[in-house]
Design a protein around this motif. Sequence first.
Motif, PDB file in Angstrom:
ATOM      1  N   GLY A  32     -32.434   6.500 -38.162  1.00 32.10           N
ATOM      2  CA  GLY A  32     -31.658   7.717 -37.958  1.00 32.10           C
ATOM      3  C   GLY A  32     -32.450   8.964 -38.261  1.00 32.10           C
ATOM      4  N   THR A  33     -33.474   8.852 -39.119  1.00 33.47           N
ATOM      5  CA  THR A  33     -34.313  10.015 -39.403  1.00 33.47           C
ATOM      6  C   THR A  33     -35.168  10.375 -38.187  1.00 33.47           C
ATOM      7  OG1 THR A  33     -36.178   8.750 -40.344  1.00 33.47           O
ATOM      8  CG2 THR A  33     -34.386   9.336 -41.836  1.00 33.47           C
ATOM      9  N   ILE A  34     -35.519   9.376 -37.380  1.00 37.76           N
ATOM     10  CA  ILE A  34     -36.239   9.644 -36.133  1.00 37.76           C
ATOM     11  C   ILE A  34     -35.332  10.356 -35.142  1.00 37.76           C
ATOM     12  CG2 ILE A  34     -37.564   8.618 -34.260  1.00 37.76           C
ATOM     13  CD1 ILE A  34     -38.854   8.209 -36.978  1.00 37.76           C
ATOM     14  N   VAL A  35     -34.082   9.888 -35.057  1.00 35.57           N
ATOM     15  CA  VAL A  35     -33.104  10.535 -34.180  1.00 35.57           C
ATOM     16  C   VAL A  35     -32.886  11.984 -34.610  1.00 35.57           C
ATOM     17  CG1 VAL A  35     -30.719  10.482 -33.355  1.00 35.57           C
ATOM     18  CG2 VAL A  35     -31.977   8.333 -33.663  1.00 35.57           C
ATOM     19  N   LEU A  36     -32.772  12.196 -35.932  1.00 38.78           N
ATOM     20  CA  LEU A  36     -32.583  13.554 -36.434  1.00 38.78           C
ATOM     21  C   LEU A  36     -33.774  14.438 -36.087  1.00 38.78           C
ATOM     22  CD1 LEU A  36     -30.939  15.571 -38.114  1.00 38.78           C
ATOM     23  CD2 LEU A  36     -32.126  14.708 -40.146  1.00 38.78           C
ATOM     24  N   TRP A  37     -34.978  13.893 -36.220  1.00 39.02           N
ATOM     25  CA  TRP A  37     -36.169  14.665 -35.856  1.00 39.02           C
ATOM     26  C   TRP A  37     -36.093  15.110 -34.401  1.00 39.02           C
ATOM     27  CZ3 TRP A  37     -40.235  17.050 -37.970  1.00 39.02           C
ATOM     28  CH2 TRP A  37     -41.245  17.472 -37.090  1.00 39.02           C
ATOM     29  N   PHE A  41     -36.084  19.017 -33.988  1.00 40.49           N
ATOM     30  CA  PHE A  41     -37.438  19.561 -34.030  1.00 40.49           C
ATOM     31  C   PHE A  41     -38.347  19.172 -32.865  1.00 40.49           C
ATOM     32  CE2 PHE A  41     -36.268  18.687 -38.603  1.00 40.49           C
ATOM     33  CZ  PHE A  41     -35.841  19.980 -38.865  1.00 40.49           C
ATOM     34  N   ALA A  42     -38.078  18.086 -32.171  1.00 38.79           N
ATOM     35  CA  ALA A  42     -39.009  17.596 -31.152  1.00 38.79           C
ATOM     36  C   ALA A  42     -39.206  18.629 -30.041  1.00 38.79           C
ATOM     37  CB  ALA A  42     -38.508  16.281 -30.568  1.00 38.79           C
ATOM     38  N   HIS A  52     -30.923  20.115 -27.029  1.00 35.28           N
ATOM     39  CA  HIS A  52     -30.907  21.558 -26.773  1.00 35.28           C
ATOM     40  C   HIS A  52     -29.556  22.157 -27.162  1.00 35.28           C
ATOM     41  CE1 HIS A  52     -34.765  21.361 -24.806  1.00 35.28           C
ATOM     42  NE2 HIS A  52     -34.326  20.456 -23.946  1.00 35.28           N
ATOM     43  N   GLU A  53     -28.488  21.490 -26.781  1.00 38.04           N
ATOM     44  CA  GLU A  53     -27.152  21.970 -27.113  1.00 38.04           C
ATOM     45  C   GLU A  53     -26.880  21.830 -28.607  1.00 38.04           C
ATOM     46  OE1 GLU A  53     -22.538  21.389 -25.538  1.00 38.04           O
ATOM     47  OE2 GLU A  53     -24.203  20.299 -24.587  1.00 38.04           O
ATOM     48  N   PHE A  54     -27.386  20.766 -29.211  1.00 38.96           N
ATOM     49  CA  PHE A  54     -27.193  20.563 -30.645  1.00 38.96           C
ATOM     50  C   PHE A  54     -27.840  21.693 -31.433  1.00 38.96           C
ATOM     51  CE2 PHE A  54     -28.109  18.654 -34.787  1.00 38.96           C
ATOM     52  CZ  PHE A  54     -26.907  18.045 -35.082  1.00 38.96           C
ATOM     53  N   SER A  89     -45.162  21.083 -38.386  1.00 34.31           N
ATOM     54  CA  SER A  89     -45.093  22.534 -38.245  1.00 34.31           C
ATOM     55  C   SER A  89     -43.950  22.935 -37.315  1.00 34.31           C
ATOM     56  CB  SER A  89     -46.416  23.094 -37.710  1.00 34.31           C
ATOM     57  OG  SER A  89     -46.646  22.678 -36.377  1.00 34.31           O
ATOM     58  N   TYR A  90     -43.415  21.977 -36.546  1.00 39.64           N
ATOM     59  CA  TYR A  90     -42.266  22.269 -35.693  1.00 39.64           C
ATOM     60  C   TYR A  90     -41.043  22.672 -36.519  1.00 39.64           C
ATOM     61  CZ  TYR A  90     -44.867  19.909 -31.926  1.00 39.64           C
ATOM     62  OH  TYR A  90     -45.811  19.532 -31.000  1.00 39.64           O
TER      63      TYR A  90
END
Length: 209
Positions: A32-37, A41-42, A52-54, A89-90
Amino acid sequence: MRIAGEILSQFQNFIKSHPEDKEIAIVSHSLGTIVLWDLLFAKDLPEDDPAHEFREFFNSNKFALKLCGIVTMGSPLLFMRLRQNIDFSYVDDFVETSNKNLIWLNIIHASDLIAYPLGNAIEHDKSDNYFLFTDQFLWMHANGAESGALRFGQAHAGMALAMADAHGGYWSNDVVADLMASLVIGDLKTLTTKRVHTGWRSYSEDTHS
């Protein structure tokens, strides 16, 4: 993308049901931390990606929401950094766009083989002090089986017996709850000085005992 779309839908429902809540903390675990990233931030996402909407919830005046903190637990982000375009840095870019501060709390259980500390990588990547990051370590046995194995000098057996409970046990851990509470109330002193938690005592970076 389907997972991100489902999270977006649930978050939209939450905002509608709780219009009075303007400060948001997001807790994530494991993959889930990957999904959050990806959600926050991606870079270089498809135009139709729900991320984008989130992000508009926090980066536009339409909603006036503040992302005050994120929690990652049992996170493989550092491992995935070698395989995906993860540049910490993102996070600077996101916080600068939102014009708000951010606290990032990363929790690692000593017996969790999936979890990695992120502090050094983030310090390497980030360009400014737009956000506060802290690694916090849980130094305790994950279960009685691990404790017994280690008592008899069976380190590898203890590791195997502890892995699942260590990785899944963050949600029911009292120290984790206390750390999350510190984030929510903005207790920066606790988050920046406590490093290793045994469950009954916390050792700071300056403690040599």
